[in-house]
Write a protein that holds these residues in place. Structure first.
Motif, PDB file in Angstrom:
ATOM      1  N   UNK A 217     -42.995 -72.285 -45.076  1.00 29.03           N
ATOM      2  CA  UNK A 217     -43.220 -71.084 -45.885  1.00 29.03           C
ATOM      3  C   UNK A 217     -43.361 -71.446 -47.358  1.00 29.03           C
ATOM      4  N   UNK A 218     -42.514 -72.360 -47.828  1.00 29.23           N
ATOM      5  CA  UNK A 218     -42.577 -72.766 -49.235  1.00 29.23           C
ATOM      6  C   UNK A 218     -43.902 -73.431 -49.559  1.00 29.23           C
ATOM      7  N   UNK A 219     -44.426 -74.224 -48.638  1.00 26.68           N
ATOM      8  CA  UNK A 219     -45.705 -74.890 -48.865  1.00 26.68           C
ATOM      9  C   UNK A 219     -46.847 -73.876 -48.916  1.00 26.68           C
ATOM     10  N   UNK A 220     -46.786 -72.867 -48.062  1.00 23.23           N
ATOM     11  CA  UNK A 220     -47.788 -71.799 -48.091  1.00 23.23           C
ATOM     12  C   UNK A 220     -47.766 -71.088 -49.437  1.00 23.23           C
ATOM     13  N   UNK A 221     -46.570 -70.786 -49.914  1.00 25.16           N
ATOM     14  CA  UNK A 221     -46.438 -70.111 -51.206  1.00 25.16           C
ATOM     15  C   UNK A 221     -46.890 -71.017 -52.354  1.00 25.16           C
ATOM     16  N   UNK A 222     -46.554 -72.307 -52.258  1.00 26.11           N
ATOM     17  CA  UNK A 222     -46.977 -73.241 -53.302  1.00 26.11           C
ATOM     18  C   UNK A 222     -48.497 -73.278 -53.403  1.00 26.11           C
ATOM     19  N   UNK A 223     -49.162 -73.367 -52.273  1.00 23.08           N
ATOM     20  CA  UNK A 223     -50.629 -73.395 -52.272  1.00 23.08           C
ATOM     21  C   UNK A 223     -51.200 -72.133 -52.898  1.00 23.08           C
ATOM     22  N   UNK A 224     -50.601 -70.984 -52.581  1.00 22.27           N
ATOM     23  CA  UNK A 224     -51.082 -69.718 -53.134  1.00 22.27           C
ATOM     24  C   UNK A 224     -50.836 -69.653 -54.642  1.00 22.27           C
ATOM     25  N   UNK A 225     -49.712 -70.196 -55.094  1.00 25.56           N
ATOM     26  CA  UNK A 225     -49.382 -70.219 -56.516  1.00 25.56           C
ATOM     27  C   UNK A 225     -50.387 -71.071 -57.284  1.00 25.56           C
ATOM     28  N   UNK A 226     -50.669 -72.257 -56.753  1.00 24.46           N
ATOM     29  CA  UNK A 226     -51.647 -73.141 -57.399  1.00 24.46           C
ATOM     30  C   UNK A 226     -53.033 -72.500 -57.402  1.00 24.46           C
ATOM     31  N   UNK A 227     -53.393 -71.842 -56.296  1.00 19.72           N
ATOM     32  CA  UNK A 227     -54.698 -71.178 -56.216  1.00 19.72           C
ATOM     33  C   UNK A 227     -54.803 -70.052 -57.244  1.00 19.72           C
ATOM     34  N   UNK A 228     -53.725 -69.308 -57.422  1.00 19.15           N
ATOM     35  CA  UNK A 228     -53.735 -68.231 -58.410  1.00 19.15           C
ATOM     36  C   UNK A 228     -53.964 -68.788 -59.810  1.00 19.15           C
ATOM     37  N   UNK A 229     -53.355 -69.922 -60.097  1.00 24.77           N
ATOM     38  CA  UNK A 229     -53.568 -70.577 -61.389  1.00 24.77           C
ATOM     39  C   UNK A 229     -55.028 -70.994 -61.549  1.00 24.77           C
ATOM     40  N   UNK A 230     -55.603 -71.567 -60.493  1.00 28.55           N
ATOM     41  CA  UNK A 230     -57.010 -71.971 -60.540  1.00 28.55           C
ATOM     42  C   UNK A 230     -57.911 -70.755 -60.726  1.00 28.55           C
ATOM     43  N   UNK A 231     -57.570 -69.660 -60.055  1.00 29.37           N
ATOM     44  CA  UNK A 231     -58.353 -68.437 -60.203  1.00 29.37           C
ATOM     45  C   UNK A 231     -58.320 -67.936 -61.642  1.00 29.37           C
ATOM     46  N   UNK A 232     -57.121 -67.927 -62.232  1.00 31.84           N
ATOM     47  CA  UNK A 232     -57.009 -67.461 -63.617  1.00 31.84           C
ATOM     48  C   UNK A 232     -57.865 -68.311 -64.539  1.00 31.84           C
ATOM     49  N   UNK A 233     -57.851 -69.615 -64.315  1.00 26.18           N
ATOM     50  CA  UNK A 233     -58.651 -70.521 -65.159  1.00 26.18           C
ATOM     51  C   UNK A 233     -60.144 -70.188 -65.062  1.00 26.18           C
ATOM     52  N   UNK A 234     -60.596 -69.775 -63.874  1.00 24.85           N
ATOM     53  CA  UNK A 234     -62.014 -69.449 -63.699  1.00 24.85           C
ATOM     54  C   UNK A 234     -62.456 -68.306 -64.606  1.00 24.85           C
ATOM     55  N   UNK A 235     -61.506 -67.486 -65.057  1.00 28.54           N
ATOM     56  CA  UNK A 235     -61.860 -66.394 -65.964  1.00 28.54           C
ATOM     57  C   UNK A 235     -62.226 -66.894 -67.356  1.00 28.54           C
TER      58      UNK A 235
END
Length: 237
Positions: A217-235
């Motif tokens: 579960x923690x790894x799933x959340x970690x991946x989502x957290x990193x993805x959210x950061x990458x998404x924000x950068x795309x803005x």
């Protein structure tokens, strides 16, 4: 129009086209739509290119789980755009019970670790965000400074729909409004910030050993957290 009403791949060419103040993703010349039938027109070319890459990577059937940027855009267009103020208020409320403020009252080793790792981030928030939040030992609620919380709230409300959609995941996954801001302002590498959100869990693992389900579960959340950061950068590319 092209969207989520079919699971099978139905196009051969994926492209990006500038439309008005944004960029659209096209499948065989037809614009992609969200599940709510909103045209997928995004604010930056980088976002559009990332979405197009995800659609282009589909083989026989469309798998939304392999399309995190597309899902983020859908959320920004179908959800956040319709209730920006409500989402912003919900995230700003994390400041009143921020993870970094609620500290253990024992054992001393954990208290010291939380102080060592979390106090510098609270000091940074005071200096950069003009918001001093104070540590609280134990689980009893204690109110933070109202003026500091209001300044944080105003910052959250200032995000665009796409920024706020990404910021939502950074805050909700970490349990910390301050860590969300630390991520978008690149205070530390994103993996380090994620580790800061798991100080208590990592402490428990050291004492009792890892739990396989919890680690998955923690790894799933970690991946989502990193993805959210990458998404924000795309803005901001």
């Amino acid at each position: 129009m092209a969207g989520w009403n079919t699971k099978r791949k139905f196009w051969t060419e994926t492209s990006v086209e500038e439309q008005g103040d944004g960029f659209a993703v096209l499948l065989d010349g037809r614009g992609v739509k969200t599940p709510a039938k909103t045209a997928v027109i995004v604010p930056t070319r980088a976002i559009a290119d990332a979405i197009a890459k995800e659609w282009d990577a589909q083989v026989e059937e469309i798998d939304p789980l392999t399309m995190p940027v597309t899902r983020w855009a859908n959320a920004a267009l179908d959800k956040v755009a319709l209730q920006h103020a409500e989402v912003a208020d919900m995230l700003a409320d994390y400041g009143g019970t921020d993870l970094l403020c609620y500290r253990a009252d024992n054992p001393q080793e954990l208290i010291a670790r939380q102080a060592e790792l979390w106090d510098p981030v609270l000091d940074w928030a005071d200096e950069v965000l003009d918001a001093r939040l104070n540590p609280i030992h134990g689980v009893m609620f204690q109110a933070q400074d109202k003026a500091a919380l209001e300044r944080l709230r105003q910052r959250v409300h200032a995000f665009s729909n796409f920024e706020l959609s990404a910021f939502h995941d950074l805050v909700s996954l970490s349990g910390s409004l301050i860590l969300g801001f630390a991520a978008v302002k690149k205070l530390q590498p994103i993996e380090d910030l994620w580790a800061l959100s798991r100080v208590d869990e990592l402490w428990q693992e050291e004492q009792w050993g890892p739990d396989e389900e919890a680690q998955i579960l923690a790894e799933t959340k970690r991946n989502a957290f990193v993805q959210a950061y990458c998404n924000f950068k795309l803005c901001h590319v």
